[in-house]
Design a protein around this motif. Structure first.
Motif, short mmCIF file in Angstrom:
data_model
loop_
_atom_site.label_atom_id
_atom_site.label_comp_id
_atom_site.label_asym_id
_atom_site.label_seq_id
_atom_site.Cartn_x
_atom_site.Cartn_y
_atom_site.Cartn_z
N ILE A 184 -59.69 53.73 37.31
CA ILE A 184 -60.18 52.82 36.29
C ILE A 184 -61.72 52.66 36.31
N TYR A 185 -62.47 53.37 35.50
CA TYR A 185 -63.89 53.31 35.31
C TYR A 185 -64.41 52.66 34.25
N ASN A 186 -65.34 51.50 34.24
CA ASN A 186 -65.66 50.90 32.84
C ASN A 186 -64.69 50.65 31.99
N ASN A 187 -63.55 50.00 32.76
CA ASN A 187 -62.46 49.76 32.01
C ASN A 187 -61.97 50.78 31.08
N GLN A 193 -61.15 63.31 29.53
CA GLN A 193 -61.05 62.44 28.71
C GLN A 193 -60.19 61.23 29.14
N SER A 194 -60.38 60.03 28.65
CA SER A 194 -59.82 59.00 29.03
C SER A 194 -58.18 58.95 28.52
N LYS A 195 -57.41 58.24 29.40
CA LYS A 195 -56.12 58.13 29.03
C LYS A 195 -55.64 56.91 28.71
N LEU A 196 -54.60 56.93 28.08
CA LEU A 196 -54.04 55.43 27.36
C LEU A 196 -52.76 55.01 28.37
N LEU A 197 -52.81 53.59 28.04
CA LEU A 197 -51.53 53.07 28.53
C LEU A 197 -50.40 53.12 27.68
N ARG A 198 -49.21 53.35 28.14
CA ARG A 198 -48.00 53.16 27.21
C ARG A 198 -46.77 52.40 28.09
N GLU A 199 -45.75 52.27 27.12
CA GLU A 199 -44.55 51.39 27.44
C GLU A 199 -43.52 52.22 27.31
N ALA A 212 -50.09 57.58 29.95
CA ALA A 212 -49.49 58.96 29.23
C ALA A 212 -50.56 59.90 29.67
N GLY A 213 -49.97 61.00 29.90
CA GLY A 213 -50.31 62.49 30.02
C GLY A 213 -51.09 62.50 31.51
N CYS A 214 -50.61 61.52 32.42
CA CYS A 214 -51.10 61.73 33.76
C CYS A 214 -50.49 62.94 34.66
N PRO A 233 -52.97 36.68 30.46
CA PRO A 233 -53.75 37.71 29.72
C PRO A 233 -53.83 39.02 30.27
N TYR A 234 -52.85 39.79 30.45
CA TYR A 234 -52.71 41.17 30.91
C TYR A 234 -53.65 42.13 30.18
N ARG A 235 -53.80 42.08 29.10
CA ARG A 235 -54.15 43.14 28.29
C ARG A 235 -55.67 43.02 28.24
N ASP A 236 -56.25 41.84 28.81
CA ASP A 236 -57.50 41.92 28.86
C ASP A 236 -58.46 42.94 29.61
N SER A 237 -57.44 43.56 30.57
CA SER A 237 -58.21 44.47 31.55
C SER A 237 -57.18 45.53 31.77
N LYS A 238 -57.49 46.99 31.85
CA LYS A 238 -56.59 47.93 32.32
C LYS A 238 -55.86 47.92 33.61
N LEU A 239 -56.71 47.37 34.29
CA LEU A 239 -56.14 47.13 35.74
C LEU A 239 -54.88 46.15 35.66
N THR A 240 -54.98 45.07 35.12
CA THR A 240 -53.73 44.01 35.04
C THR A 240 -52.92 44.50 34.47
N HIS A 241 -53.14 45.24 32.91
CA HIS A 241 -52.25 45.82 32.15
C HIS A 241 -51.39 46.65 32.74
#
Length: 786
Positions: free
Chosen positions: A225-228, A262-268, A277-279, A401-409
């Protein structure tokens, strides 16, 4: 941590429709790295195996004018400077790996300031493997002989696993091996010799009670996780000769030429678990393969040389170990092709980037931006911990506030009860890191008070003990007793050879008859023994039945007693329920009364607030009116003061003018008095009449006194001699003038020889002509001609 202070009693949260789940606090451990130089000033001292003491260094007190303070912080366990990697692994990571093998998730992350030893704790060094290689070694030591063949398990893009039959798995293996550059790591490859010693863990560690009737598969992934933004470190990006290489000064990476990923997205997923996703997920079969995959991604991780650390991590790295487990069939040969029977557990090893202050690292440009994003994500992590702690301690339901950062989310599921959470706080005891270490200790204090729901145990076992039964039949465990049939057969005498080659042979048949008689005798003895044992067993069985019957009667009597007790308790419960309903009714009435009183209280409070506001407005208006009147009074006072000053000045000027007039009169009077009397011939009567009408001018004469200048520009006189003058009315003057000149003895009027008469006439004449309209000339009566 638990410093000595008063805390609000914790209120357990109960979800609707579910029972209260057990919770465990987040396990926070502390590891103190040794000083770089023996003569460095130290600010952290290990008190015992659970407590450290942080004291203010001398340099900090001199620069910041601070007081000397000593604060103690408690952890679940403290590891000093002489702690080995194995000791740390046995306490912190070993239970997490054991839970992973038994189907439970786990999260382990290292937290601390830059240069505090986080990467060393997680990865290790040559000869001293860290937590990550030791976790891999324990996993493969436990499931090594129970692993499924490659490609039996296949990951998909929905954070789950698919099962392939043996034929499909074989075809895919052949297809992958036929590729020119296979992406799957091979056990025959050699790991980078620079860090090959990290894998060679001498201490053998294995989990207990591994299910033999299941097969296992291990998949690893590595992200940062680099620069969010989330990047896949295992993604194979093809070389593009048109686009420039991705190895600029702004991104110092030890890598070959390739286009930026390319950066990856978080999914549920369907189970509400977060995933990338796509890791890329790589199946590995040994510790060497897994570490090869890790080291391949480690070379792509972003690091930089800062003022505090030569190789400072500029991103948060997450190494995921996913263990897949599926049961075998009844024969213990093939995997059941039922996707619902798959159990997936995951262990996430997180190496957080170090928090840092830009005034110490001297960061500029991209380094400054990276440090800001690192500190922001760590601040979000701390905020989430504080909100979780407040919700649990105070019974509130604030949104975390989990969604404020990719790390906590990404790891929100762990804090919601999807697995155990462990944190290792790495600290550097040098005095320069005092402020950062203090903030780390405070964050650890908050984190240790957060409780995470304990994960539910999953029943993981094969449907039938096929493999276990087969292993017992083939070899049998060491120390098992032989079967009864084998013991009986071994006790019988062996049969001699029954082959008769000679007609005159007289030994074979007697030996065979003898052996058979012995066998028959043994058989008869065994039958008798069996009958005896049977009779004894029947007697014992009968005795046992009698005992059981007695026990049943005894138990029945106890049950009757218990039923009576239960009946009495039911009656008591009914009575208490009635009482409870009565109390509930009273409580309801009291609640309604309380609601009415609260409503009245709110109305009264609103009315009181309205009156207070009204009084406040009146008070404000009064204050404004007083201020306005005070201004008017002040203005009027100043106006009248100016008017009085003007009038006083005018009065002074008027008095000065009057004084000047008097001075002039005195001058003229003096001139008249001191004027010598000329002897003039008698003028004609007409000339005398003209002289009576026109006064004579009096020349100024020196004033008998001292002359001073005044402020208004005039002059004032201080007399040395004073004379008194009198003024009479015109009628009086006429009367006096008529009587002023008495007749002479010869019957004619006398001349003006009287000085007083002359002065009066002169003054009146001068005043009438020069001193103003108030003075008028009065003609003197004509003298009679002689």
């Amino acid at each position: 941590m638990k410093p000595a202070r008063t805390k609000t009693p914790r209120k357990p949260l109960v979800k609707k429709g579910s029972q209260t789940s057990l919770k465990d606090p987040v396990g926070v451990y502390c590891r103190v790295r040794p000083l770089s130089f023996p003569d460095q000033e130290c600010c952290i001292e290990v008190i015992n195996n659970t407590t450290v003491q942080l004291h203010t260094p001398e340099g900090y007190r001199l620069n910041r004018n601070g007081d000397y303070k000593e604060t103690q912080y408690s952890f679940k366990q403290v590891f000093g400077t002489h702690t080995t990697q194995k000791e740390l692994f046995d306490v912190v990571a070993n239970p997490l790996v054991d839970d992973l093998i038994h189907g439970k998730n786990g999260l382990l992350f290292t937290y601390g300031v830059t240069g505090s030893g986080k990467t060393y704790t997680m990865t290790g060094s040559p000869g001293e493997g860290g937590l990550l290689p030791r976790c891999l070694d324990m996993i493969f030591n436990s499931i090594g002989s129970f692993q499924a063949k490659r490609y039996v398990f296949k990951s998909n893009d929905r954070n789950s696993m698919d099962i392939q039959c043996e034929v499909d798995a074989l075809l895919e293996r052949q297809k992958r091996e036929a590729m020119p550059n296979p992406k799957t790591p091979s056990s025959k490859r050699q790991v980078d010799p620079e860090f090959a010693d990290m894998i060679n863990v001498q201490d053998f560690c294995k989990a207990e009670e591994v299910d033999e009737d299941s097969v296992y598969g291990v998949f690893v992934s590595y992200i940062e996780i680099y620069n969010n933004y989330i990047y896949d470190l295992l993604e194979e990006v093809p070389f593009d000769p048109i686009r420039p290489k991705w190895n600029s000064c702004s991104t110092p990476m030890r890598s070959t030429d390739f286009v930026p990923p390319q950066s990856k997205l978080l999914r549920e997923d369907k189970n509400h678990n977060m995933y990338v996703a796509g890791c890329t997920e790589v199946e590995v079969k040994s510790t060497e393969e897994a570490f090869e995959v890790f080291w391949r991604g480690q070379k792509k991780r972003r690091i930089a040389n800062t003022h505090l650390n030569r190789e400072s991590s500029r991103s948060h790295s997450v190494f995921n170990i996913k263990l897949v487990q599926a049961p075998l069939d009844a024969d213990g040969d093939n995997v059941l092709q039922e996707k619902e029977q798959i159990t997936i557990s995951q262990l996430s090893l997180v190496d957080l980037a170090g928090s840092e202050r830009t005034n110490r690292t001297k960061a500029e440009g991209n380094r400054l931006r990276e440090a800001g994003n690192i500190n922001q994500s760590l601040m979000t992590l701390r905020t989430c911990m504080e909100v979780l702690r407040e919700n649990q301690m105070c019974g509130t339901n604030k949104m975390v506030p989990y969604r404020d950062s990719k790390l906590t989310h990404l790891f929100k599921n762990y804090f919601d009860g999807e697995g155990k959470v462990r944190m290792i706080v790495c600290v550097n005891p040098k005095a320069e890191d005092y402020e950062e270490s203090l903030q780390v200790m405070r964050f650890a204090e908050v984190t240790q008070e957060v409780e995470v729901a304990r994960p539910v145990d999953k029943a993981i076992c094969g449907l039938t003990p096929g493999r276990r039964y087969r292993n017992q039949v083939r070899g049998g465990p060491v120390g098992d007793e032989p079967l009864v049939t084998e013991v009986v057969l071994q006790s019988f005498p062996p049969l001699p050879s029954c082959e008769i080659l000679d007609v005159n042979d007289e030994q074979t048949l007697p030996r065979l008859i003898e052996a058979l008689e012995k066998r028959h005798h043994l058989r008869q003895m065994m039958i008798d023994e069996f009958n005896k044992q049977s009779i004894t067993f029947k007697a014992l069985l009968q005795e046992f039945d009698n005992t059981v019957l007695n026990k049943e009667n005894y138990i029945q009597g106890k049950l009757n007693e218990k039923e009576k007790v239960i009946s009495g308790q039911k009656l008591e419960i009914e009575r208490l329920e009635k009482k409870n309903k009565t109390l509930e009714y009273k409580i309801e009435i009291l609640e309604k009364t309380t609601t009415i009183y609260e409503e009245d209280k709110r109305n009264l409070q609103q009315e009181l607030e309205t009156q207070n506001q009204k009084l406040q407005r009146q008070f404000s208006d009064k204050r404004r009116l007083e201020a306005r009147l005070q201004g008017m009074v002040t203005e009027t006072t100043m106006k009248w003061e100016k008017e009085c000053e003007r009038r006083v000045a005018a009065k002074q000027l008027e008095m000065q003018n009057k004084l000047w007039v008097k001075d002039e009169k005195l001058k003229q009077l003096k001139a008249i008095v001191t004027e010598p009397k000329p002897e003039k011939p008698e003028r004609p009567s007409r000339e005398r009449d003209r002289e009576k009408v026109t006064p004579r001018s009096v020349s100024p004469s020196p004033v008998p006194g001292d002359v001073y200048k005044t402020r208004g520009g005039g002059q004032s006189v201080q007399f040395t001699e004073i004379e008194t003058l009198k003024q009479e009315s015109p009628t009086g003057r006429k009367r006096r003038s008529s009587t002023a000149a008495p007749a002479q003895p010869d019957g004619t009027e006398s001349e003006w020889t009287d000085i007083e008469t002359r002065c009066a006439v002169a003054v009146e004449m001068r005043a009438g002509s020069q001193l103003g309209p108030g003075y008028q000339h009065h003609a003197q009566p004509k003298r009679k001609k002689p």
